[in-house]
Design a protein around this motif. Sequence first.
Motif, PDB file in Angstrom:
ATOM      1  N   LYS A  30       0.858  -1.186   0.000  1.00  0.00           N
ATOM      2  CA  LYS A  30       0.000   0.000   0.000  1.00  0.00           C
ATOM      3  C   LYS A  30       0.891   1.232   0.000  1.00  0.00           C
ATOM      4  O   LYS A  30       1.720   1.406   0.890  1.00  0.00           O
ATOM      5  CB  LYS A  30      -0.854   0.025   1.272  1.00  0.00           C
ATOM      6  N   ASN A  51       0.757   5.065   0.481  1.00  0.00           N
ATOM      7  CA  ASN A  51      -0.169   6.061   1.021  1.00  0.00           C
ATOM      8  C   ASN A  51       0.405   7.471   0.949  1.00  0.00           C
ATOM      9  O   ASN A  51       1.311   7.806   1.692  1.00  0.00           O
ATOM     10  CB  ASN A  51      -0.494   5.748   2.483  1.00  0.00           C
ATOM     11  N   SER A  77      -2.445   0.773  -4.411  1.00  0.00           N
ATOM     12  CA  SER A  77      -2.115  -0.455  -3.694  1.00  0.00           C
ATOM     13  C   SER A  77      -2.181  -1.657  -4.630  1.00  0.00           C
ATOM     14  O   SER A  77      -2.884  -1.633  -5.651  1.00  0.00           O
ATOM     15  CB  SER A  77      -3.002  -0.646  -2.466  1.00  0.00           C
ATOM     16  N   LYS A 120      -2.606  -5.849  -5.149  1.00  0.00           N
ATOM     17  CA  LYS A 120      -3.156  -7.070  -4.562  1.00  0.00           C
ATOM     18  C   LYS A 120      -2.184  -8.228  -4.752  1.00  0.00           C
ATOM     19  O   LYS A 120      -1.346  -8.217  -5.652  1.00  0.00           O
ATOM     20  CB  LYS A 120      -4.484  -7.415  -5.251  1.00  0.00           C
ATOM     21  N   GLU A 121      -2.369  -9.231  -3.932  1.00  0.00           N
ATOM     22  CA  GLU A 121      -1.489 -10.381  -4.015  1.00  0.00           C
ATOM     23  C   GLU A 121      -1.640 -11.079  -5.368  1.00  0.00           C
ATOM     24  O   GLU A 121      -2.732 -11.258  -5.885  1.00  0.00           O
ATOM     25  CB  GLU A 121      -1.828 -11.370  -2.894  1.00  0.00           C
ATOM     26  N   THR A 164       3.105   0.560   3.338  1.00  0.00           N
ATOM     27  CA  THR A 164       2.978  -0.658   4.131  1.00  0.00           C
ATOM     28  C   THR A 164       3.103  -1.863   3.226  1.00  0.00           C
ATOM     29  O   THR A 164       2.657  -1.859   2.077  1.00  0.00           O
ATOM     30  CB  THR A 164       1.640  -0.742   4.889  1.00  0.00           C
ATOM     31  N   LEU A 181       2.422  -5.947   3.367  1.00  0.00           N
ATOM     32  CA  LEU A 181       1.744  -6.992   4.140  1.00  0.00           C
ATOM     33  C   LEU A 181       1.312  -6.456   5.510  1.00  0.00           C
ATOM     34  O   LEU A 181       1.606  -7.044   6.549  1.00  0.00           O
ATOM     35  CB  LEU A 181       2.646  -8.218   4.294  1.00  0.00           C
ATOM     36  N   ASP A 182       0.669  -5.302   5.467  1.00  0.00           N
ATOM     37  CA  ASP A 182       0.120  -4.648   6.665  1.00  0.00           C
ATOM     38  C   ASP A 182       1.172  -4.185   7.665  1.00  0.00           C
ATOM     39  O   ASP A 182       0.848  -3.854   8.802  1.00  0.00           O
ATOM     40  CB  ASP A 182      -0.886  -5.562   7.381  1.00  0.00           C
ATOM     41  N   GLU A 183       2.434  -4.160   7.253  1.00  0.00           N
ATOM     42  CA  GLU A 183       3.463  -3.657   8.153  1.00  0.00           C
ATOM     43  C   GLU A 183       4.053  -2.393   7.549  1.00  0.00           C
ATOM     44  O   GLU A 183       4.358  -2.351   6.361  1.00  0.00           O
ATOM     45  CB  GLU A 183       4.563  -4.709   8.320  1.00  0.00           C
ATOM     46  N   LYS A 184       4.192  -1.376   8.362  1.00  0.00           N
ATOM     47  CA  LYS A 184       4.770  -0.124   7.866  1.00  0.00           C
ATOM     48  C   LYS A 184       6.268  -0.327   7.635  1.00  0.00           C
ATOM     49  O   LYS A 184       6.997  -0.710   8.560  1.00  0.00           O
ATOM     50  CB  LYS A 184       4.531   0.985   8.895  1.00  0.00           C
TER      51      LYS A 184
END
Lengths: 294, 257, 319
Positions: free
Chosen positions: B4, B6, B24, B26-27, B60, B62-65
Motif C-alpha cells: 500500500k 499512502n 495499492s 493485490k497479491e 505498508t 503486508l500490513d506492516e509499515k
Amino acid sequence: MLLEQLINGITLGSIYAIVALGFTLVFGVLGIINMAHGEIFMFGAFVGVMVTSTLGWPIWMAFLAAIIVTAILGYMLERFALRPLRGKKGVSHLAPLISTIGVSILLENLSHHLFGAGNHPFKNAFAEIHFTIGSITIYVVQIVIFVISVVLMMALSYWLSKTRAGKALRATAENLDTASILGVNTRQIITLTVVMASAMGGIAGILVGMAFNSVNPQMGLSMGLKGLAIIILGGMGNVKGAMAGGLILGLAETLIVAYGDSGYRDAIAFLAIIVILLIRPQGLFGQKTSEGRP
Amino acid sequence: MVLKINNITKNFGGISALTDVSFSIKEGEIYGLIGPNGAGKTTMFNMITNMFPPTSGEITFLDEKITGFKPHKITNKGICRTFQNIRLFSQMTVLENVLVGGHTRSKSGVFSGVLRTKGQRAEEERLRVTAKEILELVGLSEFEDAIAENLAYGQQRRLEIARALASDPKLLLLDEPAAGMNDTETADLYHLIKKVQERGITTLLIEHDMPLVMRLCDRITVLNFGKKLAEGTPEEIQNNQAVIEAYLGSEGDDESA
Amino acid sequence: MLGDFLNPYYLQVASFIMINIILGLSIYVTLSSGQLSLGNAGFMGIGAYTSALLTINYDMPIVVSVIAGAIVAGLVGILIGIPSLRLTGVYLAIATLGFGEVIRVFMINWESLTKGAVGLSGIPQIGRELLKVSRDAGFNPLDIGLKNNQYVYLLVLIILVIINILLIWFLVRQNKSRVGRAFAAIKMDEKAAEAMGVNITYYKVLSFVQGAVISGFAGALFAHVMGYISPADFSYHRAVEILIFAVFGGSEVIWGSIFGATFMTLMPEVLRFISEYRYMIYGAILILMMAFRPQGIIDVPLLQKLQLSKRRGKHGSKN
C-alpha cells in the motif's frame, strides 16, 4: 599571556589556512585529495632556505623562487601522476589518492638526498624585530605572515568570484562535464588549479620558515596531514571552511601548548577530525546532502 | 493487499519528484507503473526500497509499515528490485550473482563459512540448487560460469531478475526490464514474468514498452510529473483521455516508433 | 649437515617476509569490501605495544599476549570503524591515516607506559623462549647439527610459515563463503548489494575489523621477533609500505598481497645499493602502477592464464 598566545595562534592558523586552501582547491575541482601537497609545501620551504641562507638573498626573492619551483612541481604532479589516470576506464576512485601518496613519498625522500636530513636554519633579516604593547610582545614577522596570508586569501576569493578564469574554475568544480560543454577548457583549468594550489603551498613553506626559523624534510608530512584535517573540519572543497578551519586549528594547537601538554599538539588535528566526523560529517561549512557524501 | 502506497511525496531540494501518490497492489497481481520519462517511476521504486526516504507519506507491506526501514531489511521482508541501468556485480560469475541474491535467505557467518560446518555446507548446497533452478527459469543455465559483464545486454537484464528472485521475494520490482531488448527477447520476458506470477510472486513493473505492459498487467497506475494521472485496467488506461494527452504531448515520437 | 645450509640472515629475511605478508593481507581483507584503510600501521602498533607490555610487565606467555594484542587492535578497530565507515572512499582513507598518527603521537607521549620515542626493548623473543623450553626439555640444537641462532631463527620462521598458511587458508575459504560474496558485492556495487539484502554497514565494519585484528596480530609477532619496538616502526611510512604490498602485488586477489609483500621485502635485500633509495623507488612504483597497471601485477586474468598453462603443461607431459 592569553593575548600573546592568541596572536601566536592566529599567525600559525593563517599559515594552516593557506596550506588547506591548496588542498581545497584541488579537491573542489578534481575531487582528489592531493597527498603530495605537504611535500610540495616542504620543497617551497627548502627553496627559501637555499635562497636566504645559502645565497643570502632577500626574502622576497625567496617567495619568488619558491613560487616558481612549487608551480613547476605542481605541473609535473598533474602531468605525470594525475592526468594519466583521468578518463581511463575501470580506474578506482582510490587510484589518484594512491598515486599522489607515491609523489609524496618520492618528494620527501628526494629532499633527504638533496638537502640532507635534520633541521636547516631559515635566516630572516627581521626575525628578531619586535615591539611591546603593555606586557604583550609582538614580532614583526607575525604581522608580516598574517598580512601576507590575508592578502593571499582575499586575492584568491576575488580571483575566484570576479575573473573569467576564476569563474571557469568554479564552473569546473561544480560539474566538469557541464563546464566542458559550455566551452571551458577543463584540462587547462585543472592544470591551472594544481599549479596554483602548489604555488600557494610554496608560499606557505616560506611563511613557515619565517615563523619557526627552521625547516626539515618531515615537516611536509605533518603539515600535509594537518591540512587534510582542516579541510575535513571546514568542509571538503569549501574555501571559507579551509580558512576558518586553519585558524581554529592554529589557535587550538597554540593553546594546548601553552596550557596543556605540548606533546599532544600533533594529535589535536586528528582528534578534531574524529569528533567532527561523528557530529557533523559534512564539516563545519559543508552542506548536507541527502545522499551523504559523494 | 501486498503493498500500500499512502500519499507519498518526495522533494529533492526544491523540486518535487512525487506528489501525494497513492495506490495499492493485490497479491499475485502484475501491476504496471507507467508514465513519460521523469514522471517519478524510479523514484517510487527508491521510496519502496527506501534507498531514499520519502518526504512524507508511508508505505505498508503486508500490513506492516516499512517506511524508514533500511534497504537490506526491506529486502529481507520480501521486496526485491532490479535496476533500470543494470547494476550487476559485473566481475562475478552469473552463478555468484544469483548466490548474492540469496544472501537474506541464508545466515552462515565468518566461522561457519571458514570451517565449513555441516549446516553451512547444507546451506551452500541449498543456495546453489535454488540458484541453478532460477537460472534455468530465466534461461541462463548454460552461462552460469560466465562473467556477468560478458553477457549480452538482454541476458544481463534477465540475470538481474534471477538475482532478485533468489532473494525469494513476495513482491518483485522490475525497472524497465524490456529496455534494449529485441522482439524475441521481449517475448521471452513476457513468458518469464508470467511464470514468476505462477509462482505466486506479485510484480510491480515499470516499463515503456506499451504493448508488453498492456498484455502483462492486471492493473496500471500512470504517473505524470510526479502526480498520479490515472489508475485502472489496461483497457481503461488505453481509453483514458488524460493519459492519451500526456503521452501524445510529451512522448509522441516514442509512441509512433 | 643441515647447519651448513641455514644462513641465519636468510632465515631472518624470510621471517620478515612472512610478517609483511600478514600485513599485506590485513590491507587486502579490508580492500576486498572496497575500502582503503591507511590505519593498519596504527593497528600494528597497538598489537605490538599491547603484546610487548603484557609480556614485560605481567610475564604473560607470548602465545596469550600475541592473541591479546590482536584482540585489542580489533576492539579499537570496532571503535574507529563504526563511525569511520559512514565515510566512503577517500574520506575513510584520510580518517584512518589520521587515526594512525594519533596512535603514534600517543605512543611517543605516554612515556610512563611506552617509554616514549625511545621505544620498548627487552621484549621476550619467540625464538629465545623456545630455545629455553627446548633446553629445559633436555634438547640441544647441536644434536641436530644446528648452532643456537640457526635453531632460533629456523623455529621462528617455521612458526610464521604455519601462521601464514592458516591465515591464507582462512581468507581463501572466507572469500568462497557467503561473507566473502557479501564483501565482493559491496566492493563491486554498494547500492546493488544493499538492494540484495546485504547489511553493508555490518560487512564493512567486519572487513575493517578483520584488517585491524590481522595487522594487530602482525604487530604483536613483529614485537616478539624483533625484541625491540619504537613508535617509528608504526609511522606513516609503515602505512605506505603496507599499501605498496597490496597495490604493487595486486589488490584484487589474495595472491597479489602475498607476492607484493615478498617482492618488496626482498628487493632492498637483494639489491643492496637500492636500499638507500628505497622509499623513492616505492614512490615511483605507486605512481607508475596507478598509471599503467592500477590493479597490480597479479590480477584475475593473469591467474587464469597461469592456471591454463599449468593444465596445458600437464597435458603436454601426458602426450
